[in-house]
Scaffold this active site. Structure first.
Site, short mmCIF file in Angstrom:
data_model
loop_
_atom_site.label_atom_id
_atom_site.label_comp_id
_atom_site.label_asym_id
_atom_site.label_seq_id
_atom_site.Cartn_x
_atom_site.Cartn_y
_atom_site.Cartn_z
N CYS A 1 -7.82 -0.49 2.68
CA CYS A 1 -7.26 -0.69 1.35
C CYS A 1 -6.36 0.49 1.02
CB CYS A 1 -8.35 -0.87 0.31
SG CYS A 1 -9.45 0.57 0.13
N CYS B 1 -3.15 5.68 0.93
CA CYS B 1 -4.22 5.71 1.93
C CYS B 1 -3.79 5.19 3.30
CB CYS B 1 -5.42 4.90 1.45
SG CYS B 1 -5.93 5.28 -0.23
N HIS C 1 -12.55 10.89 4.60
CA HIS C 1 -11.30 10.13 4.43
C HIS C 1 -10.16 11.06 4.01
CE1 HIS C 1 -8.38 7.25 3.25
NE2 HIS C 1 -8.85 6.92 2.06
#
Length: 430
Positions: free
Chosen positions: A415, A94, A385
């Site tokens: 995160c 991520c 996202h």
């Protein structure tokens, strides 16, 4: 380890992104290399930077397309950069697009390069379905079969269970060490911190409200994308009609019996690309550019994969210490909204002296996060996202809002699947 970027000051000159669109939506047919080159071309055009000034291209990407090894190189060439300019693709799950920023910052800070194009791209629409191993074996045998009878005999080996596909997006977002996907780790945090379904839904609703209210702010970041079928010029995710009633009707997705995390209080899988122009301050001044922000410091840190959503609480104190600042000094904060429960858990952990002592070896809490400073334009629950691009989007959104408000310092953090956190601190140059 260095405490800050002290040698050659690293600045961000400009940045843009495509609209963020839910996977299988208006950008589903667009190759990620096209999305990337679209926004990088526009960045060069609007900044009036001669392509020959670029020293390196670094782009984050998680689900690398099977037909495009090192997608950064392909994007660089499609953008019109000279073949002599090197390009690399980075992957930190991520935080891949944050890694692209910090990798370039390392290079500029050390004096290896002066100018870098960085960012991230992800087409989650393009994530493939995977064949079962049984079906793969049959298909290989079919390729070896020479006669019709051999081929028919091979086809008879197919079993119904072989035809069940595996989704790459699900397997890729599942941690092999603890066997939990990211949504399941969000459930871990909701239970650990006692975060109710109602709190999560309320947080999600606020994300949509802020994103809808501030569409004009977000529009300053966006480069329209023209496809064969669509002209997309804004994020397709924020819902004007979102409500607690609608959110309340959604069933838990990752723990269907006891869970609280739904598709409504989690981020959607998304397509999109982001581009940023980084330089050493000396180079920017020599070319006549006025920097928008200085990269003050950054940090990465690990944590338990089963509590991966707490990554920002582990990485942010390191970045703050390296910058000689505290959480109180931050005028604006961007925390990626992978899940409402995850951001709410981070807020609790940031303000907990007990958590700091037990997990961070700190005598005092990291600090309270003022909700008025957090994700003021909404976050990934509303915007989406695209995993390989979000890290740069957080930096871009933070930079633009800091300039708009004349803020001094800002923190962008997120995160990372697998149990990590990334954090970056910006200083406004205006």
């Amino acid at each position: 380890m260095p405490t800050s970027l002290q040698h050659n000051e690293v600045v961000i000159v400009e940045g843009f992104r495509t609209p963020f669109v839910k996977a299988m939506g208006e950008l589903a047919e667009e190759h990620p290399a096209h999305l990337g080159s679209t926004v990088f071309k526009e960045l060069l055009y609007r900044s009036k930077l001669p392509p020959s000034e670029v020293d390196e291209v670094i782009i984050g990407n998680v689900g690398n397309p099977s037909d495009t090894a090192n997608i950064s190189r392909v994007i660089a060439l499609r953008t019109g950069l000279d073949e002599s300019i090197s390009a690399l693709t980075v992957q930190r799950n991520c935080a891949s697009a944050l890694e692209s920023v910090t990798s370039a910052a390392y290079r500029i800070n050390s004096g290896l390069i002066d100018v870098a194009l960085v960012g991230g791209v992800e087409s989650m629409s393009g994530y493939p379905l995977l064949f079962s191993k049984g079906l793969v074996r049959v298909m290989l045998d079919m390729m070896k079969a020479k006669t019709l009878s051999q081929k028919l005999k091979t086809l008879l080996k197919i079993r119904l269970k072989y035809l069940k596909p595996r989704m790459a997006v699900v397997e890729g977002l599942t941690d092999p060490f603890v066997g939990l996907n990211m949504g399941q780790t969000a459930e871990v945090l909701s239970r650990e911190f006692g975060i109710s379904r109602e709190r999560q839904d309320q947080f999600a609703l606020e994300s949509h409200k802020k994103a809808c209210k501030n569409r004009s702010h977000l529009a300053e970041e966006i480069v329209p994308v023209l496809t064969d079928k669509n002209f997309v010029d804004q994020d397709i995710g924020p819902r004007e009609d979102q409500s607690m009633e609608k959110l309340g009707k959604l069933r838990p997705y990752f723990d269907r019996r006891y869970g609280t995390v739904t598709v409504g209080n989690a981020c959607p899988v998304t397509d999109g690309a982001v581009a940023l122009l980084l330089m050493s301050r000396k180079k920017a001044e020599s070319l006549g550019y006025k920097a928008q922000a200085v990269i003050k410091s950054f940090a990465y840190a690990g944590c338990s994969p089963s509590r991966m959503g707490l990554g920002p609480v582990f990485s942010s104190p390191i970045a703050l210490k390296r910058a000689g600042l505290t959480l109180k000094d931050m005028d604006l904060i961007e925390i990626n909204e992978a899940f409402a429960s995850q951001v709410l858990a981070c807020q609790e952990a940031f303000s907990s002296k007990k958590f700091a002592k037990e997990n961070l070896d700190m005598d005092q809490a990291v600090g309270e996060i003022d909700p008025e400073k957090l994700n003021v334009n909404g976050g990934a629950i509303a915007l989406g996202h695209p995993v390989g691009a979000t890290g740069s989007r957080l930096v871009l959104t933070l930079m633009k809002e800091m300039k708009r408000r004349k803020s001094k310092y800002g923190l962008a953090t997120l995160c990372v699947g697998g149990g990590q956190g990334g954090a970056l601190i910006l200083e406004n140059t205006h």
